[in-house]
Design an enzyme around this catalytic site. Sequence first.
Site, PDB file in Angstrom:
ATOM      1  CG  HIS A   1       6.999  -8.303   2.559  1.00 51.52           C
ATOM      2  ND1 HIS A   1       6.224  -9.435   2.623  1.00 51.52           N
ATOM      3  CD2 HIS A   1       6.216  -7.277   2.996  1.00 51.52           C
ATOM      4  CE1 HIS A   1       5.021  -9.119   3.067  1.00 51.52           C
ATOM      5  NE2 HIS A   1       4.988  -7.813   3.307  1.00 51.52           N
TER       6      HIS A   1
ATOM      7  CG  HIS B   1       4.898  -5.222   8.190  1.00 51.22           C
ATOM      8  ND1 HIS B   1       6.017  -5.544   7.454  1.00 51.22           N
ATOM      9  CD2 HIS B   1       3.837  -5.691   7.476  1.00 51.22           C
ATOM     10  CE1 HIS B   1       5.664  -6.176   6.349  1.00 51.22           C
ATOM     11  NE2 HIS B   1       4.335  -6.283   6.338  1.00 51.22           N
TER      12      HIS B   1
END
Length: 1078
Positions: free
Chosen positions: A735, A913
């Site tokens: 992100h 991730h």
Amino acid sequence: MQPEAQNATTAPRGPLAWGQLNFLHTTDTHGWLEGHLKEQNYGADWGDFVSFTRHMKHKAGNLGVDLLLIDTGDLHDGNGLSDASKPNGALSNLIFENIDYDVLTSTNSSITNRIGNHELYVTDIAYETFNQFSKVYGERYVTSNVQILNNKTGQFEYIGSKFRYFTTPHGLRIMSFGVLYDFTGNSNVSKVIKAADLVKESWFLDAVQYPEPIDLFLVIGHNPVRPTVRGSTFGTIYKTIRGLRPNTPIQAFGGHTHIRDFAVFDDKSTGLESGRYCETVGWLSMSGINSSTFHGNMKPRGVPNPTQPAKSVTTGNTPTSSLVYQRRYLDFNRLTFAFHAVGSQDNTFDYHSGERVTDQIATDRKKLNLTNLYGCAPATYCQSCKPFGAPGNIFPLLATALSTTVINSSRANNPRLIIINTGSVRFDLVEGPFTFDDSFIVSPFTDAFQYIPDVPYKYASQVLGVLNKIPANKKRKNLRSRDFDFTSMTGEVCPEGMVEHAHDSLEPRSEPMTRGRQRRQTANLTPGYVTKDDFGMDGDDTIHSNIPFYPQPDYLQANASLPTSGAKPETVDLIFLDFVASDVVSALRGLGASYTVADTSYYLPKTFTTNSYLPAYAKIAWQANVPNCPPCIVIEGVNSYDWGKVGSQSAAAKFATATPSSGFSIEQEKPYAELWMGTHPSNPSKDVQTQRTLLDLVQDNQALMSQAISKRFGEKLPFLFKVLSIRKALSIQAHPNKKLAEQLHAKDPKNYPDDNHKPEMTIAVTPFDGLCGFRPLAEISHFLSTVPSLRKLIGDGSAKDFQSAVQGQETADSDEQMKKNKKALEKAFSTLMNCEKANIAAAAKDLVQSAESEGENFAGGGGPSNGGKELADLVVRLNSQFEGDIGLFVLFFLNYVKLEIGEAMFLKADDIHAYLSGDIIECMASSDNVVRAGFTPKYQDIPTLTTMLTYSYAPISEQKMSPVDYPYVTLNSTAYSSSSSVILYDPPIEEFSVVKTELNGKGAKATFEAIEGPSIFICTKGSGKISVGPKTEKVDEGYVYFVGATAEVVLESESPSFTTFKAFCELQGKETAQTNGS
């Protein structure tokens, strides 16, 4: 319906009777076009009514009968939708005009001039009616006795048509008049011709004796429909017509007294009045009209037909006419409308035109800021359901509000008596949010406060008693609007079941309410209208139980600054509304004082009015519970993605279906991935009671957020709370940080929908595994040597470059060496991510074959973090989900993490991730930005991903975070003795923290101190209660509550184990959890 409204639960008693001629009648809507947002019986809005009338017109055509739509006026003075605009009705009139009325008439509210009001303002309303509203309806707008001054010609002209002669679609010939009662409170640019004079005018007499055939006279008016009522002029009109036309039916429609009523004039003449405030739609059907040109059905087939002759149950007249009737009073709700229009098939009810009107009402409410919150009313206060002065009666509250807010600072220490007429109050005040809209609903008028200074107490103290003893028929020499609208009148609702229609003692329906819920008085009936009229007691379309009614005085008094000793002051400032100034002066003179109106002056600026003092009081007295007024249970948004668990296996789905009134049901073959709780516009949560989005609620009431958080993060929650139920791998992703998010959103808003960063925290609800952050460099180097397919894919040269760059320096902590290590890692990882797809697919086959055959020896037996068998099983599992995907090789660069229930990890923005399986609680900054590069069919942005990552590397232990005890909570003895716990997960960011509460045993209780920020609670196990201030709500598994800032919260278990998670934001006094690394 508006999003905040609720539908009724009690259906009508049965179908309507359709006759040769049928009518739908509205009156005294007073701006309530949004519907009653806090009353189920009347929750429909004007858009619903648009759809209803279109269905009914279509039905009439199919039956071969006529249906006429009638309105008898009063469109303003009662609701913010009409009264918050300048002039009144500027927006609501446009909404009203979506009904294609056949005949409608003028109202007193469009021409009224109340003492103390700005003359120009009410004149603007009159001219708006003349120049715009009446022109929309043309000849259908009938005003037989109302004129307006044409400022171009200097002559008085009729606002609408003097009469309308028309033929219905099936050939009935109708002469219609529109007659306002003898109103004298009009502005100086308008004129009301008295009925006694009207019936003498030649044009009127000529119209009654019109040369063309007349099958029926239609007389409508803002006028009490019962001729015997004080102030009604229908009797005058009726007698004149009947004297000239003894055999022609007359049908009247009235209004203004705000009641349901049906009156029999003679065996060929009746009158209908249809309530107020969009609570009632009147229905009248009739057959037996003699007409040589009628070509429809006298008795339409397939529906009931009217059967009752015009015989009064009171007078017992003997009818000789062939006319038969049915009258019904329909509750203004969608259940009623759909029942009569489409046979309760609500999904087929809406016309696009109706939906457009509903949307426009919502838009206008927002434009007018009608949901702006003044305070939180601690209880419901009604006008007449309680005895005067009793708890729950509104008038003691008003006395307190007046004494608190009606203060002239220069005379604040002077004893004062404040008198208002109780008719200045229009509606009940409902517990809960007291909004800008509610200020108009309770008291829409703008009467200002005048006074006479230093009045001897011996006179002033007797004025209230004198005013309340004036007989009703002597209160006004000339009738004005409030002689009907706002003095004591009832008829629908009576304390002993019913009363006869004695209008001078009648009071509009009064119904105490709880927020959004109907108060039940019997097991089977909801409280509401119970009507007796000249046809009996079967007129109410929906059967209700009675609501108690108690008479109230015409005036009330508030006392302020009187001597605390109880002694009587010598003089007082006598304060009163300008609307009743002449009455007060008359009372004083009757007591022996010599005051005149010339002795009065304004106590406060004219802008402080009867519409001002309650909002002012709310800002003072009703602030304690504003952030939670009451705490709202939230409907979460559920997302269905392919990686989600299927059907009832998904915790996200199970929690969503538990929420009351969510309307969500689980499809057992469908994957359910995420449950969203927050204000993110992609999937905002909703309040169960109002159906408003949580985003709207916090934007309208910034106190829910706290000033500091609103200033820091804007008008939205700074966090997004989620439940994820993961069946197969989510994408390999990261992100963006705040700066990159702004750039990506500006460049590509489709794939990057907002401009916010997205650090996030994961807490395991069931066993969880995932790939999180780069492994220690030694482990990556080890796999480059022991996984041949990985080394071949990345290239032997690239592998050697990486290994030689980090060899011996894998754990170095100098800034310079760590920078070199990260550069080497970035180069190697970028090389992997940019491999050709064909090469990836070929290498993947070799990798999977090795994993299936080598078992514990796979990848050189694994590394310090993961054994060879564990990695081999992981490769095989992920390949079954995403065959030949680059992610099969990425896992050798990333930590493979397992979390047990309650364990957590934190991921900064720019951390790579991929979640693989399990149910988790996830909290993040409020964003939906994802940069993807594997394990997904969605858009992949490899260049952005490989350049944005921090390339920090650390062992698994440093990816996890350890919770600490939450310090700002008190456990009761039951909670302590049962080893209950309250722990804090506190990441090193401002936007959010999470508290997990486990209460063991029934009665275990945790009391949370108030915080300066908003919270969202979700229950993941068991059942219990949540209390915020005086409000207590039940909590079951899956329930979600939003709680605003500055509220103490109490959780109490009602099951052996009760588990909740609370996401919150508080900038001050934040406890920092002990996290390993960053």
